[in-house]
Scaffold this motif. Structure first.
Motif, mmCIF file in Angstrom:
data_model
loop_
_atom_site.group_PDB
_atom_site.id
_atom_site.type_symbol
_atom_site.label_atom_id
_atom_site.label_comp_id
_atom_site.label_asym_id
_atom_site.label_seq_id
_atom_site.Cartn_x
_atom_site.Cartn_y
_atom_site.Cartn_z
ATOM 1 N N VAL A 93 55.355 69.225 93.869
ATOM 2 C CA VAL A 93 56.206 68.629 92.835
ATOM 3 C C VAL A 93 55.699 68.967 91.443
ATOM 4 C CG1 VAL A 93 57.079 66.758 94.275
ATOM 5 C CG2 VAL A 93 55.020 66.389 92.903
ATOM 6 N N SER A 94 54.486 69.435 91.358
ATOM 7 C CA SER A 94 53.947 69.871 90.067
ATOM 8 C C SER A 94 53.834 71.387 90.082
ATOM 9 C CB SER A 94 52.568 69.264 89.814
ATOM 10 O OG SER A 94 51.652 69.779 90.750
ATOM 11 N N ARG A 95 53.699 71.939 88.909
ATOM 12 C CA ARG A 95 53.476 73.374 88.840
ATOM 13 C C ARG A 95 52.519 73.638 87.688
ATOM 14 N NH1 ARG A 95 56.077 76.044 84.767
ATOM 15 N NH2 ARG A 95 57.742 74.920 83.768
ATOM 16 N N PRO A 96 51.683 74.639 87.838
ATOM 17 C CA PRO A 96 50.781 74.971 86.735
ATOM 18 C C PRO A 96 51.590 75.413 85.516
ATOM 19 C CG PRO A 96 50.172 76.137 88.747
ATOM 20 C CD PRO A 96 51.490 75.498 88.989
ATOM 21 N N SER A 97 51.106 75.107 84.364
ATOM 22 C CA SER A 97 51.820 75.527 83.160
ATOM 23 C C SER A 97 51.326 76.886 82.676
ATOM 24 C CB SER A 97 51.695 74.479 82.059
ATOM 25 O OG SER A 97 50.357 74.214 81.788
ATOM 26 N N PHE A 98 50.571 77.579 83.512
ATOM 27 C CA PHE A 98 50.153 78.937 83.191
ATOM 28 C C PHE A 98 51.313 79.866 83.495
ATOM 29 C CE2 PHE A 98 46.151 77.084 85.044
ATOM 30 C CZ PHE A 98 45.568 76.795 83.830
ATOM 31 N N GLU A 99 51.973 80.364 82.484
ATOM 32 C CA GLU A 99 53.107 81.258 82.686
ATOM 33 C C GLU A 99 52.737 82.708 82.423
ATOM 34 O OE1 GLU A 99 56.194 80.487 83.791
ATOM 35 O OE2 GLU A 99 55.571 78.411 84.061
ATOM 36 N N ASP A 100 51.745 82.920 81.585
ATOM 37 C CA ASP A 100 51.387 84.275 81.184
ATOM 38 C C ASP A 100 49.973 84.578 81.681
ATOM 39 O OD1 ASP A 100 50.865 86.682 79.953
ATOM 40 O OD2 ASP A 100 51.425 86.017 77.945
ATOM 41 N N ALA A 101 49.886 85.266 82.805
ATOM 42 C CA ALA A 101 48.582 85.557 83.410
ATOM 43 C C ALA A 101 47.702 86.389 82.496
ATOM 44 C CB ALA A 101 48.771 86.262 84.752
ATOM 45 N N ALA A 102 48.292 87.343 81.797
ATOM 46 C CA ALA A 102 47.498 88.212 80.915
ATOM 47 C C ALA A 102 46.877 87.404 79.778
ATOM 48 C CB ALA A 102 48.378 89.328 80.355
ATOM 49 N N GLN A 103 47.639 86.477 79.216
ATOM 50 C CA GLN A 103 47.112 85.659 78.118
ATOM 51 C C GLN A 103 45.995 84.749 78.619
ATOM 52 O OE1 GLN A 103 49.995 83.175 76.147
ATOM 53 N NE2 GLN A 103 48.725 82.971 74.335
ATOM 54 N N LEU A 104 46.183 84.136 79.777
ATOM 55 C CA LEU A 104 45.143 83.272 80.336
ATOM 56 C C LEU A 104 43.883 84.074 80.646
ATOM 57 C CD1 LEU A 104 44.227 80.520 81.332
ATOM 58 C CD2 LEU A 104 45.279 81.066 83.539
ATOM 59 N N THR A 133 42.856 86.775 79.194
ATOM 60 C CA THR A 133 42.222 87.099 77.912
ATOM 61 C C THR A 133 41.418 85.912 77.392
ATOM 62 O OG1 THR A 133 43.985 88.649 77.365
ATOM 63 C CG2 THR A 133 42.666 87.826 75.526
ATOM 64 N N LEU A 134 41.972 84.722 77.489
ATOM 65 C CA LEU A 134 41.265 83.530 77.026
ATOM 66 C C LEU A 134 39.985 83.287 77.821
ATOM 67 C CD1 LEU A 134 44.197 81.025 76.508
ATOM 68 C CD2 LEU A 134 42.769 82.031 74.732
ATOM 69 N N LEU A 135 40.064 83.472 79.115
ATOM 70 C CA LEU A 135 38.911 83.185 79.967
ATOM 71 C C LEU A 135 37.819 84.243 79.893
ATOM 72 C CD1 LEU A 135 40.769 81.872 83.127
ATOM 73 C CD2 LEU A 135 39.382 80.547 81.514
ATOM 74 N N ARG A 136 38.197 85.475 79.632
ATOM 75 C CA ARG A 136 37.234 86.575 79.702
ATOM 76 C C ARG A 136 36.889 87.183 78.347
ATOM 77 N NH1 ARG A 136 39.821 88.899 85.187
ATOM 78 N NH2 ARG A 136 39.031 87.222 86.492
ATOM 79 N N ASN A 137 37.257 86.518 77.276
ATOM 80 C CA ASN A 137 36.968 87.007 75.933
ATOM 81 C C ASN A 137 35.496 86.740 75.604
ATOM 82 O OD1 ASN A 137 36.792 87.635 73.249
ATOM 83 N ND2 ASN A 137 38.398 86.262 72.578
#
Length: 103
Positions: free
Chosen positions: A64-75, A77-81
């Motif tokens: 019933v929930s869904r992750p709000s991560f829509e853009d894998a490339a942006q996420l 970049t944030l995690l691996r910067n």
């Protein structure tokens, strides 16, 4: 893992999520609405669900929930910067708070 076992886990996760949503809305409605990205009518509905209704909703065969991560490339970049290691939490919070853009 068996199909029935996976379905049981999805239903258990749904139940936990819905109970958490109700708790968050009762503790601080404005912050819960912001974090869950829901509007006033949805907050009203979720807050008013009875245990029977929550149980019915949780028995769905999908989350019933869904992750709000829509853009894998942006996420990614944030995690691996490497340059912004000290700001990762701040950047993730900003990313999660941004509205979901539909195409």
């Amino acid at each position: 893992m068996e199909r029935d076992s996976i379905l049981d886990e999805i239903q258990e996760l749904n139940l936990s999520y819905l109970l958490l949503v109700q708790r968050l809305l009762s503790e601080d409605r404005a912050i819960a609405m912001f974090r869950l990205k829901i509007d006033e009518p949805m907050a009203d509905l979720l807050s008013s669900l009875s245990i029977k209704e929550i149980s019915q909703l949780s028995r769905m065969n999908q989350l019933v929930s869904r992750p709000s991560f829509e853009d894998a490339a942006q996420l990614e970049t944030l995690l691996r910067n490497q340059r912004g290691q000290g700001l990762t939490q701040t950047h993730l919070a900003m990313f999660m708070a941004s509205p979901v853009l539909s195409s």
